[in-house]
Design a protein around this motif. Structure first.
Motif, mmCIF file in Angstrom:
data_model
loop_
_atom_site.group_PDB
_atom_site.id
_atom_site.type_symbol
_atom_site.label_atom_id
_atom_site.label_comp_id
_atom_site.label_asym_id
_atom_site.label_seq_id
_atom_site.Cartn_x
_atom_site.Cartn_y
_atom_site.Cartn_z
ATOM 1 N N SER A 160 0.660 -1.351 0.311
ATOM 2 C CA SER A 160 0.288 -0.139 0.297
ATOM 3 C C SER A 160 0.877 1.478 0.134
ATOM 4 O O SER A 160 0.718 2.225 0.824
ATOM 5 C CB SER A 160 -1.041 -0.201 1.353
ATOM 6 N N GLU A 163 -0.667 5.145 -0.135
ATOM 7 C CA GLU A 163 -0.529 5.443 1.635
ATOM 8 C C GLU A 163 0.106 6.171 1.893
ATOM 9 O O GLU A 163 -0.433 7.435 2.962
ATOM 10 C CB GLU A 163 -0.792 4.112 2.447
ATOM 11 N N SER A 331 -6.884 8.693 2.394
ATOM 12 C CA SER A 331 -7.552 7.147 2.405
ATOM 13 C C SER A 331 -8.465 7.470 3.758
ATOM 14 O O SER A 331 -8.565 7.890 4.420
ATOM 15 C CB SER A 331 -6.244 6.056 2.707
#
Length: 343
Positions: A160, A163, A331
């Motif tokens: 991820s 992020e 996010s």
């Protein structure tokens, strides 16, 4: 108080009731396709199913049936009979591309993970982790005893990376001299922060076997990072200006979360900051991935859960921290900044 909201959630509006029931069919198809690396085989152009089957040691007709099903959802496209190409939805199943979910799709679909979710009823009836019930150990002990699964876990947890950009936009790390990443895995997040802040140094702290894997990851800059092995239940390195716990507290119940936070408190100087990067549960019927992550914590972790802001505030206070602010990101994850309570 009875909470009622007649408006359908975003999730409800995307699926029909029968699709709710069949959703795991899709996830299993995505898992096997990700595991086989089909999207990587198509990155240079379309291929016939026979060629894909030969490259992956699978049965061509069966592979075709799976790809045809996914193509019906826009994941791959059949451009000629039995010939498939990538689509925008399938791009994220490639390795090493921005927004890739391949490693996460593999991790979520591995046998130990899938079997644990298959025993969700046990967790509902007992309030305990189905994973621990099935394997008589927690997930982290399992990864230690099964190095291949540990590697899969590491890759999923570092997949991820998009992020990280959001975290760097949301929080000013520039005033931190030394950042200690507690439970930081192979250090991909710490590496990103160090790269963005050339004067910062870092300490990566995780279990010894994880640190051993990190030493071979080549992610650290100009010897600006110390790699330290140990248990955050026993003690945490001193000397940091800020201590970050990214997706750590969610894995543990309040007792063990407090133990981790208390060790951070003891390691920290008077003016050091605590940064907990985690999901924060929204209220009532607001749709949120974090609510399903919370169920995942129930199934997979020993008392793990996603917390509300109020629950985080109380958790911090119980070990001597003040929840200074909660910083949202683009996010669903927030950055919770804690400071030591001073009299």
């Amino acid at each position: 108080m009875i909470l009622s909201d007649s408006k359908p959630s975003k999730i409800q509006s995307l699926l029909t009731p029968i699709q709710w029931v069949h959703a795991y069919w899709v996830s299993r198809c995505i898992y096997v396709i990700a595991k086989l690396g089909i999207a990587d085989l198509l990155k240079d152009g379309s291929q016939h199913c026979d060629a894909l089957a030969a490259a992956t040691n699978t049965h061509s007709d069966s592979l075709y049936r799976v790809l045809r099903s996914l193509a019906g959802l826009g994941i791959f496209a059949e451009i000629q009979p039995r010939c498939f190409e990538l689509t925008p939805l399938a791009d994220c199943l490639q390795s090493n591309v921005p927004g890739s979910i391949r490693d996460m799709a593999i991790f979520r679909g591995e046998e130990h993970y899938y079997k644990s979710w298959g025993d969700l009823m046990y967790s509902l009836q007992t309030g305990k982790s189905a994973f621990e019930y099935l394997y008589n150990m927690d997930l982290f002990e399992y990864n230690e005893q099964n190095p291949l699964q540990g590697e899969i876990f590491d890759r999923a947890m570092t997949s991820s990376k998009d992020e990280y950009t959001e975290f760097l936009k949301a929080y000013d790390f520039s005033s931190i001299g030394t950042l200690v990443d507690v439970g930081g895995g192979k250090g991909s997040f710490l590496s990103a922060v160090l790269e963005a802040n050339p004067t910062m140094t870092g300490i990566l702290f995780d279990q010894p076997e994880v640190i051993d894997r990190a030493k071979n990851s080549h992610q650290f800059l100009n010897n600006r990072c110390q790699l330290v092995g140990g248990s955050f239940f026993e003690g945490i390195p001193e000397g940091g200006d800020a201590y970050v716990l990214k997706h750590i507290i969610q894995d543990w119940d309040d007792r063990r979360s407090c133990a981790i936070l208390r060790n951070c408190y003891q390691a920290m100087g008077k003016y050091a900051r605590l940064l907990v990067i985690d999901f924060v549960l929204p209220p009532a019927n607001e749709p949120s991935e974090s609510k399903f992550i919370d169920v995942n914590m129930l199934v997979m972790c020993p008392g793990g859960c996603i917390r509300t802001e109020a629950e985080f505030r109380e958790l911090f206070k119980s070990v001597g921290f003040k929840l200074n602010k909660v910083i949202p990101t683009q996010s669903e994850v927030s950055i919770l900044e804690g400071v030591k309570i001073t009299s």
